[in-house]
Design an enzyme around this catalytic site. Structure first.
Site, PDB file in Angstrom:
ATOM      1  N   HIS A 193      74.800  38.308  45.260  1.00  0.00           N
ATOM      2  CA  HIS A 193      74.988  36.994  44.864  1.00  0.00           C
ATOM      3  C   HIS A 193      75.966  36.731  43.454  1.00  0.00           C
ATOM      4  O   HIS A 193      74.971  36.617  42.374  1.00  0.00           O
ATOM      5  CB  HIS A 193      73.120  36.641  44.144  1.00  0.00           C
ATOM      6  CG  HIS A 193      72.466  36.615  45.893  1.00  0.00           C
ATOM      7  ND1 HIS A 193      71.279  36.542  45.420  1.00  0.00           N
ATOM      8  CD2 HIS A 193      72.730  35.995  46.947  1.00  0.00           C
ATOM      9  CE1 HIS A 193      71.020  37.001  46.921  1.00  0.00           C
ATOM     10  NE2 HIS A 193      71.922  36.285  47.634  1.00  0.00           N
TER      11      HIS A 193
HETATM   12  C1  FAD Z   1      76.137  38.947  53.049  1.00  0.00           C
HETATM   13  C2  FAD Z   1      75.353  37.598  51.700  1.00  0.00           C
HETATM   14  C3  FAD Z   1      74.809  37.574  52.670  1.00  0.00           C
HETATM   15  C4  FAD Z   1      73.742  35.910  51.323  1.00  0.00           C
HETATM   16  N1  FAD Z   1      73.127  35.539  52.137  1.00  0.00           N
HETATM   17  C5  FAD Z   1      72.569  34.492  51.399  1.00  0.00           C
HETATM   18  C6  FAD Z   1      71.437  34.251  51.722  1.00  0.00           C
HETATM   19  O1  FAD Z   1      70.463  34.251  52.550  1.00  0.00           O
HETATM   20  N2  FAD Z   1      71.408  33.318  50.866  1.00  0.00           N
HETATM   21  C7  FAD Z   1      72.092  32.698  49.455  1.00  0.00           C
HETATM   22  O2  FAD Z   1      71.423  31.749  48.732  1.00  0.00           O
HETATM   23  N3  FAD Z   1      73.019  33.653  49.241  1.00  0.00           N
HETATM   24  C8  FAD Z   1      73.726  34.125  50.095  1.00  0.00           C
HETATM   25  N4  FAD Z   1      74.239  34.898  49.678  1.00  0.00           N
HETATM   26  C9  FAD Z   1      75.670  34.010  48.468  1.00  0.00           C
HETATM   27  C10 FAD Z   1      76.228  33.263  49.011  1.00  0.00           C
HETATM   28  O3  FAD Z   1      76.970  32.986  50.173  1.00  0.00           O
HETATM   29  C11 FAD Z   1      77.236  32.705  47.857  1.00  0.00           C
HETATM   30  O4  FAD Z   1      76.708  33.162  46.246  1.00  0.00           O
HETATM   31  C12 FAD Z   1      77.933  31.264  48.023  1.00  0.00           C
HETATM   32  O5  FAD Z   1      78.548  31.088  49.719  1.00  0.00           O
HETATM   33  C13 FAD Z   1      79.081  31.205  47.387  1.00  0.00           C
HETATM   34  O6  FAD Z   1      79.991  30.118  46.977  1.00  0.00           O
HETATM   35  P1  FAD Z   1      81.279  29.998  46.773  1.00  0.00           P
HETATM   36  O7  FAD Z   1      81.655  28.567  47.430  1.00  0.00           O
HETATM   37  O8  FAD Z   1      81.078  30.675  45.759  1.00  0.00           O
HETATM   38  O9  FAD Z   1      82.211  31.647  47.469  1.00  0.00           O
HETATM   39  P2  FAD Z   1      82.160  31.535  49.005  1.00  0.00           P
HETATM   40  O10 FAD Z   1      81.671  31.046  49.946  1.00  0.00           O
HETATM   41  O11 FAD Z   1      82.652  33.435  48.778  1.00  0.00           O
HETATM   42  O12 FAD Z   1      83.533  30.910  48.903  1.00  0.00           O
HETATM   43  C14 FAD Z   1      84.854  31.673  48.287  1.00  0.00           C
HETATM   44  C15 FAD Z   1      86.068  31.579  49.558  1.00  0.00           C
HETATM   45  O13 FAD Z   1      87.621  31.209  48.874  1.00  0.00           O
HETATM   46  C16 FAD Z   1      87.641  31.994  49.721  1.00  0.00           C
HETATM   47  N5  FAD Z   1      89.623  33.470  49.010  1.00  0.00           N
HETATM   48  C17 FAD Z   1      88.953  34.039  47.645  1.00  0.00           C
HETATM   49  N6  FAD Z   1      89.920  34.290  47.216  1.00  0.00           N
HETATM   50  C18 FAD Z   1      91.018  33.491  47.498  1.00  0.00           C
HETATM   51  C19 FAD Z   1      92.417  33.783  47.615  1.00  0.00           C
HETATM   52  N7  FAD Z   1      93.460  34.113  46.873  1.00  0.00           N
HETATM   53  N8  FAD Z   1      93.200  32.448  48.312  1.00  0.00           N
HETATM   54  C20 FAD Z   1      92.476  31.879  49.028  1.00  0.00           C
HETATM   55  N9  FAD Z   1      91.361  31.669  49.465  1.00  0.00           N
HETATM   56  C21 FAD Z   1      90.475  32.162  48.727  1.00  0.00           C
HETATM   57  C22 FAD Z   1      87.578  33.172  50.141  1.00  0.00           C
HETATM   58  O14 FAD Z   1      88.022  33.624  51.500  1.00  0.00           O
HETATM   59  C23 FAD Z   1      86.247  31.741  50.448  1.00  0.00           C
HETATM   60  O15 FAD Z   1      86.643  31.980  51.729  1.00  0.00           O
HETATM   61  C24 FAD Z   1      75.197  35.860  50.474  1.00  0.00           C
HETATM   62  C25 FAD Z   1      76.366  36.536  50.338  1.00  0.00           C
HETATM   63  C26 FAD Z   1      76.508  37.537  50.919  1.00  0.00           C
HETATM   64  C27 FAD Z   1      77.906  38.174  51.070  1.00  0.00           C
END
Ligand code: FAD
Length: 528
Positions: free
Chosen positions: A456
């Site tokens: 997280h």
């Molecule tokens: C294994 C796991 C289990 C989890 N389980 C839970 C759960 O059950 N419940 C919960 O609330 N949270 C959970 N989380 C946490 C939650 O999923 C994340 O906090 C949330 O998805 C973050 O969202 P975000 O938009 O910040 O990043 P992300 O959803 O990670 O999105 C970032 C995106 O940017 C892309 N990216 C990165 N760098 C680049 C680049 N240079 N160029 C182009 N694209 C890029 C990545 O590929 C990704 O698709 C979990 C996380 C993981 C890893």
């Protein structure tokens, strides 16, 4: 030759936040939006690989859809696997689907740093907008949102989950049928964003219905390498695509690459603490000292018992965490800072991405998550090469208060596990061992060696108006035009819950602001 393209808005990352922004912003048909995503795209449920479609914990099948980062957790755990999603849908496409609203003290704390628009009451309408709560279709919950939310039905609980529930009730913890009700505490079933076993990622719930729009382009398998600025205006993103380099110009660039990659991209673009940027040979263009600081997360310690021979056939579920306890850690001066969940853990190899660990047969586990740690970590550039992962220092249990609270939680987990109400279900304690429990010093060493991440990360480009903040209350990077960060990194603090629903809420709120839509209110939503 470098190809060029231009859009009104470019979003880097199609994850929990980026996919929602893309779906909401393209509701305005006059706005051309391009989403750049490093991972692959599986556009519909029919052709989506089963490991993405079916809700489960991550395992070795998810390896092709992950960033395989490692992080320093503690001095005794210097290389902990810290994966995240690398696919359209981002981490929401591979996560465990726990769907929990942030708590009142979390968001009211944000409001003190980032302004009143982030208070609990101001954010509640956005949690409602996201969800369709299948168990509580009443005034407190959303019923028409794109994301179905359900809790495991009592009849489907494992024997362990049911016994844990009974045990906690017998010890006086309140019954908590709905963890997303205001001020909910106690023992109850975990809400999940899934339906009929299908993981309702942002790719499925938000992006799929928007895909046919002519003003949306999704550029998958394309990695953003840096943001190009002219003075203090962000004008383009340099991208490595399968077809070669591409420069995508935009009126506005939104980094939604997650709490590790968004600060990395800012620093690769010269925006961040000058000393960190210069150290790897990048010319600084703005000394924003908060970039990559304030890395928030939830450290986790896992206790494990063998199953008693009398347990019967172990229920090996895709998502074994069915009931959990939300409480305050013994002796803590904080509140609701402890989460203890019980599960029967199976024999399937568990992928922690960089390491795939074969577990040796079913076990009964009680995990302890410190939901409001005091320790803060950092993300720093290790190289000017975008393909080199940044140095991630989680600084788990670095503060004495974190060590004290985690130790108290582990001792509580052991006490719960040993309780006579679990006789016949639980066998012997496997981890920690009696020697690990013999003294506080021994237990501390066990924790520092074995602490895990809850996955997280948040807070590395945090909102606010002070010198350590990076963005304002709408995700606009201080000192720049045409540049925002909108994802888990802008949270001023990690909420006391799994952070996906809160990340989605952040995206819904900023999307409204970007579209010039007045903030949703509870009253307006109730009548909508
Ligand atoms: C294994 C796991 C289990 C989890 N389980 C839970 C759960 O059950 N419940 C919960 O609330 N949270 C959970 N989380 C946490 C939650 O999923 C994340 O906090 C949330 O998805 C973050 O969202 P975000 O938009 O910040 O990043 P992300 O959803 O990670 O999105 C970032 C995106 O940017 C892309 N990216 C990165 N760098 C680049 C680049 N240079 N160029 C182009 N694209 C890029 C990545 O590929 C990704 O698709 C979990 C996380 C993981 C890893």
């Amino acid at each position: 030759m470098v190809a060029r393209a231009r859009y009104d808005t470019v979003i880097v990352g199609a994850g929990s936040a980026g996919a929602i922004l893309a779906a909401r912003l393209t509701e305005d048909r006059g706005r051309a939006v391009c989403v750049i995503e490093a991972g692959p795209d599986h556009p519909d449920l029919e052709t989506m690989p089963d490991e993405l479609r079916t809700a489960s914990m991550i395992d070795e099948r998810h390896a092709p859809y992950l960033w395989h980062h490692t992080a320093r957790a503690t001095a005794l755990r210097p290389a902990l696997a810290a994966p995240s999603g690398r696919v359209v849908g981002g981490s929401s496409a591979i996560n465990t689907t726990v769907f929990l609203w942030a708590l009142r003290p979390d968001l009211d704390g944000w409001a003190r740093v980032a302004g009143p628009s982030w208070s609990y009451e101001a954010c509640v309408p956005y949690f409602r907008r996201i969800e369709s709560d299948l168990d509580f279709p009443n005034g407190a919950h959303g019923t028409t949102g794109p994301v179905p939310v359900e809790r495991p039905a009592r009849a489907a609980w494992s024997k362990a989950a049911a016994a844990y529930h009974e045990l906690c009730l017998s010890l006086g913890y309140p019954d908590c049928p709905d963890f997303n009700a205001p001020d909910a505490v106690g023992i109850g079933p975990v809400p999940f964003n899934k339906r009929d076993g299908v993981r309702m990622s942002t790719a499925v719930a938000y992006l799929a219905p928007a895909r046919a729009r002519p003003n949306l382009r999704i550029l998958a398998r394309s990695c953003a390498r840096r943001v190009v600025c002219e003075g203090t205006r962000a004008v383009a993103v340099e991208v490595a695509t399968e077809m070669g380099p591409l420069v995508v110009g935009a009126g506005e660039i939104v980094l939604s690459a997650g709490a590790i990659a968004s600060p990395q991209l800012l620093m690769l673009s010269g925006i961040g603490p000058s000393e960190d940027v210069v150290r790897v040979g990048i010319e600084p263009i703005a000394d924003l000292r908060g970039v990559g600081r304030n890395l928030r997360n939830h450290p986790l310690c896992a206790t494990a018992w063998s199953l008693a021979p009398t347990y019967g056939e172990p229920e090996l579920l895709g998502i074994p965490w069915q009931t959990q306890l939300r409480t305050t850690a013994p002796g803590s001066r904080d509140r609701e800072d402890a989460c203890l969940g019980m599960a029967v853990l199976g024999s399937r190899p568990v992928a922690t991405a960089a390491r795939v660990t074969a577990t040796s047969g079913p076990k009964l586990g009680i995990s302890t998550l410190l939901m409001h740690a005091a320790s803060r970590g950092t993300v720093r550039l290790a190289s000017d090469d975008p393909d080199v992962q940044p140095d991630i220092d989680l600084s788990y249990l670095a503060e004495t208060t974190d060590l004290d609270r985690m130790r108290a939680m582990v001792r509580l987990a052991v006490e719960l596990g040993r309780h006579s109400r679990l006789d016949g279900l639980r066998g012997e304690l496997l981890d920690p061992t009696p020697a690990d429990l013999a003294s506080d010093a021994a237990l501390d060493e066990w924790m520092l060696r074995n602490v895990l991440t809850s996955h997280h990360p948040a807070g590395t480009c945090r909102m606010g108006s002070d010198d350590d903040s990076v963005v304002d209350d709408q995700g606009r990077v201080h000192g720049f035009e045409g540049l925002r960060v909108v994802d888990a990194s802008i949270m001023p603090d990690c909420p006391r819950v799994n952070v996906n629903a809160t990340t989605m809420m952040v995206a819904e709120k900023v999307a409204d602001a970007m579209r010039g839509i007045a903030p949703a209110t509870s009253a307006a939503r109730a009548s909508a």
